[in-house]
Design an enzyme around this catalytic site. Structure first.
Site, PDB file in Angstrom:
ATOM      1  N   ASP A   1       0.814  -1.219   0.000  1.00 55.64           N
ATOM      2  CA  ASP A   1       0.000   0.000   0.000  1.00 55.64           C
ATOM      3  C   ASP A   1       0.849   1.270   0.000  1.00 55.64           C
ATOM      4  O   ASP A   1       0.755   2.113   0.890  1.00 55.64           O
ATOM      5  CB  ASP A   1      -0.964  -0.020   1.185  1.00 55.64           C
ATOM      6  CG  ASP A   1      -1.985  -1.140   1.058  1.00 55.64           C
ATOM      7  OD1 ASP A   1      -3.003  -0.921   0.389  1.00 55.64           O
ATOM      8  OD2 ASP A   1      -1.742  -2.242   1.587  1.00 55.64           O
TER       9      ASP A   1
ATOM     10  N   HIS B   1      -6.093  -0.520  -6.471  1.00 53.22           N
ATOM     11  CA  HIS B   1      -5.816   0.792  -7.068  1.00 53.22           C
ATOM     12  C   HIS B   1      -4.965   0.669  -8.329  1.00 53.22           C
ATOM     13  O   HIS B   1      -5.043   1.519  -9.212  1.00 53.22           O
ATOM     14  CB  HIS B   1      -5.111   1.701  -6.055  1.00 53.22           C
ATOM     15  CG  HIS B   1      -6.035   2.290  -5.036  1.00 53.22           C
ATOM     16  ND1 HIS B   1      -6.433   3.604  -5.052  1.00 53.22           N
ATOM     17  CD2 HIS B   1      -6.657   1.726  -3.969  1.00 53.22           C
ATOM     18  CE1 HIS B   1      -7.253   3.836  -4.036  1.00 53.22           C
ATOM     19  NE2 HIS B   1      -7.396   2.707  -3.364  1.00 53.22           N
TER      20      HIS B   1
ATOM     21  N   HIS C   1      -3.887  -9.283  -1.974  1.00 58.54           N
ATOM     22  CA  HIS C   1      -4.306  -7.909  -1.677  1.00 58.54           C
ATOM     23  C   HIS C   1      -5.814  -7.894  -1.444  1.00 58.54           C
ATOM     24  O   HIS C   1      -6.594  -7.429  -2.273  1.00 58.54           O
ATOM     25  CB  HIS C   1      -3.926  -6.982  -2.835  1.00 58.54           C
ATOM     26  CG  HIS C   1      -4.120  -5.525  -2.536  1.00 58.54           C
ATOM     27  ND1 HIS C   1      -3.167  -4.756  -1.903  1.00 58.54           N
ATOM     28  CD2 HIS C   1      -5.165  -4.690  -2.771  1.00 58.54           C
ATOM     29  CE1 HIS C   1      -3.611  -3.521  -1.777  1.00 58.54           C
ATOM     30  NE2 HIS C   1      -4.828  -3.456  -2.286  1.00 58.54           N
TER      31      HIS C   1
END
Length: 415
Positions: free
Chosen positions: A9, A84, A163
């Protein structure tokens, strides 16, 4: 005997604020340099290396240069893409770095009788078997997790990088993110390199093994920054192993903690909020410090827009602060009422919303309440729909939008 870093992250490109953007990138470069200093054999990044699939490249150039330097020093960077990093079209800076040989993607799979068999990436230095499962937006990867099977040798060190949030693991789900059941996670790995949860977690799970979420390397949201200001830690892990884990160590990111000011707005009016905010800011020593100002609660009267953020920013600048981030996402007013919409056509709905909203909450500028305000709002909305051309740089596109905004609002007011 082997050693690796576990980073997660990073969210490169997360901030518009120059100070925070630099701290974000500097933190990643620091983690790579620290890994080099600690003589790791390889690095694992368990998702969300970038904050968007295609970030503004000039902002992240130094980070990419450092990654290339690490790889040229014969330290592989293994990674999976996070929610993301993920792009429905497949267009992402992550994919480019994989193609360039800077990142070694860990997700290798094949289908077999309705099952998805994950294949390992075998680290050539240590012989570790590393498996990876990518993420998608909204935990859409859970459908694939349910079908996963792994058949590793029993006498090797095994890592599973993923993730996703696992049910019951996190105590602080700041984004109410979707979770997957623990039963979907492959069992009997030596180390589970987790990502996605913005919280540091380290635990031993029966039938599984060492489950580790490093949390964010720095921050990507106001909530992350708030945790740091309140004493929370951020950083990454270094793991020593042979046939099992010998040692696991958290390396803390020694960043300058921001200053946090919280103001409870319940039962107050905007003028009271401004007086309290100014008084508390003036009492602080902010030279070189970054300020987080959080205003929350329900105003007894007045509009939330009457809390003059521009004035507060100017006061902070005069105190030589590194910057300020004002969060009013949880600030409401008793005067705010829902807007009833009668139209069903998209264009008419937009016009009606702007017309009614500006009439109720037009702010201090009376000229924005009438037809001019409605036209400005519609023009700005249409401007936001413009997409960047493929051959257009990020800065050029940004300047085009800024210049167009100035023409819509009026150059003098824009200044």
């Amino acid at each position: 005997m082997g050693r690796f870093s576990h980073i997660s992250d990073v969210h490169l490109g997360a901030f518009n604020d120059p100070y925070l953007r630099k701290r974000n990138i500097d933190s990643f470069i620091w983690a790579l340099e620290k890994s080099l200093e600690e003589n790791v054999d390889f690095i694992i990044i368990s998702g969300d290396l970038f904050n968007t699939p295609i970030p503004d490249v000039p902002q992240i150039t130094n980070a990419i240069k450092k990654m290339r330097e690490i790889v040229e020093r014969d330290i592989k960077i293994y990674a999976i893409y996070g929610s993301h990093d993920y792009s429905v079209t497949g267009s992402s800076i992550y994919s480019i770095l994989v193609a360039a040989g800077i990142i070694s993607d860990l997700h290798r799979s094949r289908e077999d009788n309705g099952k998805i068999v994950l294949e390992p990436v075998v680290d050539d230095k240590t012989g570790a078997y590393i498996y990876g499962m990518y993420a998608r937006k909204g935990a859409m990867e859970s459908e694939i997790f349910e079908k996963i099977t792994i058949n590793p040798p029993s006498d090797v060190f095994k890592i599973f990088a993923f993730h996703s949030a696992i049910s019951g693991i996190s105590k602080d789900m700041q984004f109410n993110m979707p979770e997957i059941p623990i039963s979907y996670i492959p069992k009997n790995m030596d180390y589970y390199a987790g990502g996605h949860i913005h919280e540091r977690i380290e635990m031993d799970l029966p039938e599984y093994g060492k489950m580790v979420y490093p949390g964010p390397l720095f921050a990507s949201t106001f909530v992350d920054l708030e945790k740091i200001a309140k004493g929370g830690s951020c950083g990454f892990y270094i793991v020593d192993f042979s046939k099992g884990i010998n040692k696991i160590e958290f390396i803390e990111n020694e960043i300058i903690r921001p200053e946090l000011v919280e103001i409870n707005a319940n039962g107050k009016i905007p003028e009271e909020i401004m007086r309290e905010a100014i008084s508390r800011i003036e009492a602080l020593q902010l030279d070189g410090r970054y300020l987080l100002l959080k205003i929350w609660g329900e105003l007894s009267s007045g509009r939330t827009s009457e809390v003059d953020r521009k004035k507060l920013i100017e006061i902070v600048k005069k105190k030589n602060a590194a910057g300020i981030n004002i969060n009013v996402s949880q600030l409401t007013s008793r005067e705010f009422k829902g807007i009833e919409i009668t139209n069903r056509n998209q264009g008419n709905i937009e016009l009606e919303i702007f017309e009614k909203f500006l009439k109720q909450y037009g702010g201090k500028n009376e000229s924005l309440i009438g037809e001019r305000g409605k036209n400005i709002a519609i023009s700005l909305l249409n401007l936001l729909r413009i997409e960047k051309n493929d051959n257009e740089s990020g800065p050029d596109f940004k300047n085009k939008i800024i210049n167009a905004t100035g023409k819509i609002i009026g150059e003098e007011e824009w200044k």
